[in-house]
Design a protein around this motif. Structure first.
Motif, mmCIF file in Angstrom:
data_model
loop_
_atom_site.group_PDB
_atom_site.id
_atom_site.type_symbol
_atom_site.label_atom_id
_atom_site.label_comp_id
_atom_site.label_asym_id
_atom_site.label_seq_id
_atom_site.Cartn_x
_atom_site.Cartn_y
_atom_site.Cartn_z
ATOM 1 N N GLN A 287 114.024 71.328 83.142
ATOM 2 C CA GLN A 287 114.597 72.629 83.507
ATOM 3 C C GLN A 287 116.094 72.681 83.208
ATOM 4 O O GLN A 287 116.601 73.692 82.743
ATOM 5 C CB GLN A 287 114.325 72.918 84.984
ATOM 6 C CG GLN A 287 114.596 74.338 85.401
ATOM 7 C CD GLN A 287 116.011 74.566 85.893
ATOM 8 O OE1 GLN A 287 116.710 73.647 86.289
ATOM 9 N NE2 GLN A 287 116.441 75.800 85.859
ATOM 10 N N TYR B 83 109.524 77.136 92.982
ATOM 11 C CA TYR B 83 109.677 76.924 91.551
ATOM 12 C C TYR B 83 108.440 76.368 90.862
ATOM 13 O O TYR B 83 108.073 76.811 89.794
ATOM 14 C CB TYR B 83 110.868 75.997 91.289
ATOM 15 C CG TYR B 83 112.135 76.537 91.894
ATOM 16 C CD1 TYR B 83 112.732 77.667 91.371
ATOM 17 C CD2 TYR B 83 112.695 75.942 93.003
ATOM 18 C CE1 TYR B 83 113.896 78.185 91.932
ATOM 19 C CE2 TYR B 83 113.855 76.452 93.574
ATOM 20 C CZ TYR B 83 114.439 77.567 93.035
ATOM 21 O OH TYR B 83 115.572 78.071 93.594
ATOM 22 N N GLN C 178 112.712 68.551 86.764
ATOM 23 C CA GLN C 178 114.076 69.020 86.983
ATOM 24 C C GLN C 178 114.958 68.751 85.762
ATOM 25 O O GLN C 178 115.783 69.591 85.392
ATOM 26 C CB GLN C 178 114.657 68.384 88.244
ATOM 27 C CG GLN C 178 113.992 68.898 89.490
ATOM 28 C CD GLN C 178 114.375 68.137 90.745
ATOM 29 O OE1 GLN C 178 114.725 66.955 90.694
ATOM 30 N NE2 GLN C 178 114.290 68.803 91.881
ATOM 31 N N ALA D 124 103.510 76.577 87.597
ATOM 32 C CA ALA D 124 104.866 77.135 87.673
ATOM 33 C C ALA D 124 104.792 78.587 87.234
ATOM 34 O O ALA D 124 104.494 78.842 86.073
ATOM 35 C CB ALA D 124 105.833 76.370 86.787
ATOM 36 N N PRO D 125 104.989 79.501 88.109
ATOM 37 C CA PRO D 125 105.301 79.382 89.538
ATOM 38 C C PRO D 125 104.080 78.918 90.330
ATOM 39 O O PRO D 125 102.969 78.945 89.808
ATOM 40 C CB PRO D 125 105.707 80.800 89.929
ATOM 41 C CG PRO D 125 104.980 81.675 88.980
ATOM 42 C CD PRO D 125 104.899 80.897 87.694
ATOM 43 N N GLY E 188 116.150 75.309 80.503
ATOM 44 C CA GLY E 188 116.506 76.526 81.226
ATOM 45 C C GLY E 188 115.398 77.082 82.093
ATOM 46 O O GLY E 188 115.584 78.064 82.798
ATOM 47 N N HIS E 189 114.226 76.472 82.028
ATOM 48 C CA HIS E 189 113.099 76.875 82.873
ATOM 49 C C HIS E 189 112.124 75.706 82.969
ATOM 50 O O HIS E 189 112.223 74.750 82.203
ATOM 51 C CB HIS E 189 112.393 78.117 82.304
ATOM 52 C CG HIS E 189 111.794 77.900 80.951
ATOM 53 N ND1 HIS E 189 112.483 78.139 79.788
ATOM 54 C CD2 HIS E 189 110.583 77.432 80.575
ATOM 55 C CE1 HIS E 189 111.711 77.846 78.754
ATOM 56 N NE2 HIS E 189 110.562 77.410 79.205
ATOM 57 N N PHE E 190 111.213 75.786 83.915
ATOM 58 C CA PHE E 190 110.190 74.761 84.036
ATOM 59 C C PHE E 190 109.132 75.000 82.969
ATOM 60 O O PHE E 190 108.942 76.132 82.522
ATOM 61 C CB PHE E 190 109.570 74.774 85.439
ATOM 62 C CG PHE E 190 110.551 74.372 86.501
ATOM 63 C CD1 PHE E 190 110.954 73.058 86.626
ATOM 64 C CD2 PHE E 190 111.095 75.313 87.353
ATOM 65 C CE1 PHE E 190 111.879 72.684 87.597
ATOM 66 C CE2 PHE E 190 112.016 74.955 88.323
ATOM 67 C CZ PHE E 190 112.406 73.635 88.441
ATOM 68 N N THR F 288 105.984 75.950 80.927
ATOM 69 C CA THR F 288 104.898 76.908 81.150
ATOM 70 C C THR F 288 103.593 76.318 80.634
ATOM 71 O O THR F 288 103.595 75.315 79.917
ATOM 72 C CB THR F 288 105.181 78.226 80.417
ATOM 73 O OG1 THR F 288 105.193 77.966 79.001
ATOM 74 C CG2 THR F 288 106.506 78.836 80.847
#
Length: 82
Positions: free
Chosen positions: A12, A76, A9, A65-66, A16-18, A20
């Motif tokens: 993120q 998420y 978290q 993720a996803p 801005g994102h989890f 990859t």
């Protein structure tokens, strides 16, 4: 798992994102991922000690993720201990 969830978290929030798979998955929580855009926003390490913890049986956690298996349950990401 709670430590990993909080670190994801925080990642993120900063990036801005989890993370990859291309960024290293859970390793992106302890080592700056490749890619200039992400590296500029990365403010880690997000887990103390410089290593992603293992589960209680000494195995690596699986991270998607996803989510791969439980798309209906988790929107998420998923962290799995076998």
């Amino acid at each position: 798992m709670a430590t990993i969830k909080m670190a994801l978290q925080d990642y993120q929030t900063d990036v801005g994102h989890f993370p990859t798979k291309a960024e290293g998955g859970l390793q992106a929580l302890v080592k700056s991922p490749k890619g200039d855009k992400v590296r500029k926003k990365w403010d880690g390490p997000y887990i103390e000690g410089g290593e992603v913890p293992e589960d209680a049986w000494g195995f690596d956690f699986e991270y998607n993720a996803p989510p791969a298996r439980y798309k209906d349950k988790y929107r998420y990401f998923e962290v799995i201990s076998y």
